[in-house]
Design an enzyme around this catalytic site. Structure first.
Site, PDB file in Angstrom:
ATOM      1  N   LYS A  19      -9.833   2.404  -2.507  1.00  0.00           N
ATOM      2  CA  LYS A  19     -10.102   1.944  -1.120  1.00  0.00           C
ATOM      3  C   LYS A  19     -11.481   2.439  -0.675  1.00  0.00           C
ATOM      4  O   LYS A  19     -11.774   3.647  -0.753  1.00  0.00           O
ATOM      5  CB  LYS A  19      -9.004   2.478  -0.202  1.00  0.00           C
ATOM      6  CG  LYS A  19      -8.993   1.882   1.193  1.00  0.00           C
ATOM      7  CD  LYS A  19      -7.747   2.373   1.956  1.00  0.00           C
ATOM      8  CE  LYS A  19      -7.530   1.671   3.269  1.00  0.00           C
ATOM      9  NZ  LYS A  19      -6.253   2.090   3.913  1.00  0.00           N
ATOM     10  N   GLU A  30       0.848  -1.195   0.000  1.00  0.00           N
ATOM     11  CA  GLU A  30       0.000   0.000   0.000  1.00  0.00           C
ATOM     12  C   GLU A  30       0.890   1.253   0.000  1.00  0.00           C
ATOM     13  O   GLU A  30       1.843   1.333   0.759  1.00  0.00           O
ATOM     14  CB  GLU A  30      -0.904  -0.013   1.251  1.00  0.00           C
ATOM     15  CG  GLU A  30      -1.852   1.167   1.323  1.00  0.00           C
ATOM     16  CD  GLU A  30      -2.793   1.108   2.527  1.00  0.00           C
ATOM     17  OE1 GLU A  30      -2.476   0.400   3.518  1.00  0.00           O
ATOM     18  OE2 GLU A  30      -3.844   1.783   2.480  1.00  0.00           O
ATOM     19  N   CYS A  46      -5.930  -2.903   2.285  1.00  0.00           N
ATOM     20  CA  CYS A  46      -5.719  -2.883   3.735  1.00  0.00           C
ATOM     21  C   CYS A  46      -6.993  -2.867   4.578  1.00  0.00           C
ATOM     22  O   CYS A  46      -7.624  -3.895   4.745  1.00  0.00           O
ATOM     23  CB  CYS A  46      -4.793  -1.727   4.090  1.00  0.00           C
ATOM     24  SG  CYS A  46      -3.942  -2.020   5.658  1.00  0.00           S
TER      25      CYS A  46
HETATM   26  N1  LIG Z   1      -3.524   1.132   6.154  1.00  0.00           N
HETATM   27  C1  LIG Z   1      -4.557   0.611   6.765  1.00  0.00           C
HETATM   28  O1  LIG Z   1      -5.672   0.647   6.254  1.00  0.00           O
HETATM   29  C2  LIG Z   1      -4.248  -0.011   8.101  1.00  0.00           C
HETATM   30  C3  LIG Z   1      -5.225  -0.944   8.696  1.00  0.00           C
HETATM   31  O2  LIG Z   1      -6.203  -1.401   8.119  1.00  0.00           O
HETATM   32  C4  LIG Z   1      -4.975  -1.368  10.067  1.00  0.00           C
HETATM   33  O3  LIG Z   1      -5.877  -1.948  10.665  1.00  0.00           O
HETATM   34  O4  LIG Z   1      -3.891  -1.111  10.584  1.00  0.00           O
END
Ligand SMILES: NC(=O)CC(=O)C(=O)O
Length: 271
Positions: A113, A43, A154
């Protein structure tokens, strides 16, 4: 084609956007002898993970970063799941966006996202993506030479409904560019990936950037690959590196036939 070789790259994020792409070119060159079919990144692999920087680094689809990713996919003849990058649309909105290119450099997948990472854990991590990002509104499954593949970013993967929809839409592999942190990583990283894999009887690939203790957001790292049976095929530590594995997506069909969780669902009861 069910068999594929997947390479997951856990790399350092430089503040110089283009330096990250030069690094990627070198990494793909070093990987070439292993002949991966699909290369996957983390990411925000070319932008420090900080809300104030997303609008600064953002580019439209088809911009310089997108063009370089397409060129690399074509040049190395691989499918490139290019982590995620900040994307600016025509109206000035910024998204956390994952692009996927095929071996000819054509875009075959795109996911914005959907769930904003807005958290406030007492004594731990605070983050508010919605300060500068706009959420997407689609569930993403796309066609590849290996069959249908799901894609989310994520925090999206914390929502079982989204993974379930991807699987009902045909995915046997879900790609998740991600960046957990020192609070959520230890608590939930492996647990989340194994849970989604077991519930949905699919391969899941979670790829993070490497940990940098000097960064504003300290990533957990621990890029991993989990099988449809819930086994962790391999999990990295926090350092830079590459993981390469041969997987056979028909194994998801086998697990689904032996333990018929998906076909034995009772939708009418859950409503
Ligand atoms: N970057 C993210 O979205 C992080 C995430 O989901 C987490 O729980 O840490």
């Amino acid at each position: 084609m069910n068999g594929m070789k997947i390479a997951q790259i856990q790399s350092h994020v430089y503040s110089d956007k283009m330096k990250n792409l030069e690094q990627l070119d070198r990494q793909m060159e070093e990987l070439a002898w292993r002949k991966p079919d699909l290369v996957m990144l983390g990411e925000m692999f070319c932008c420090p993970y900080e809300t104030k920087l997303f609008p600064v680094y953002a580019e439209p689809e088809g911009g310089p970063v997108w063009r370089e990713l397409s060129r690399l996919a074509k040049g190395y003849g691989v499918c490139l799941a290019a982590g995620s990058v900040p994307e600016r649309d025509g109206e000035g909105r910024v998204y956390n966006t994952a692009y996927v290119f095929d071996r000819a450099g054509r875009q075959i997948g795109k996911h914005r996202k959907v769930h904003m990472f807005d958290i406030q854990v007492e004594g731990g991590q605070h983050f508010k993506e919605s300060e500068t990002l706009t959420p997407g509104d689609k569930c993403t499954v796309f066609d590849t030479e290996f069959g249908k593949v799901g894609l989310c970013i994520c925090f999206d993967f914390r929502f079982p409904e989204l993974a379930r929809k991807m699987v009902l839409d045909g995915a046997r592999l879900i790609l998740v560019p991600a960046a957990f942190n020192m609070t959520t990583g230890l608590a939930h990283w492996e647990l989340m990936f194994r849970s989604r894999a077991v519930d949905n009887q699919c391969f899941v690939a979670g790829t993070s950037c490497a940990r940098d203790r000097e960064a504003g957001y300290v990533a957990w790292g621990h890029t991993l690959l989990v099988s449809p049976w819930g086994d962790v095929i391999e999990e990295m530590d926090e350092r830079e590196g590459v993981m390469v594995h041969d997987i056979d997506l028909s194994y998801a069909d086998k697990v689904r036939a032996e333990l018929p969780l998906l076909s034995a669902r009772r939708e009418e009861v859950y409503r």
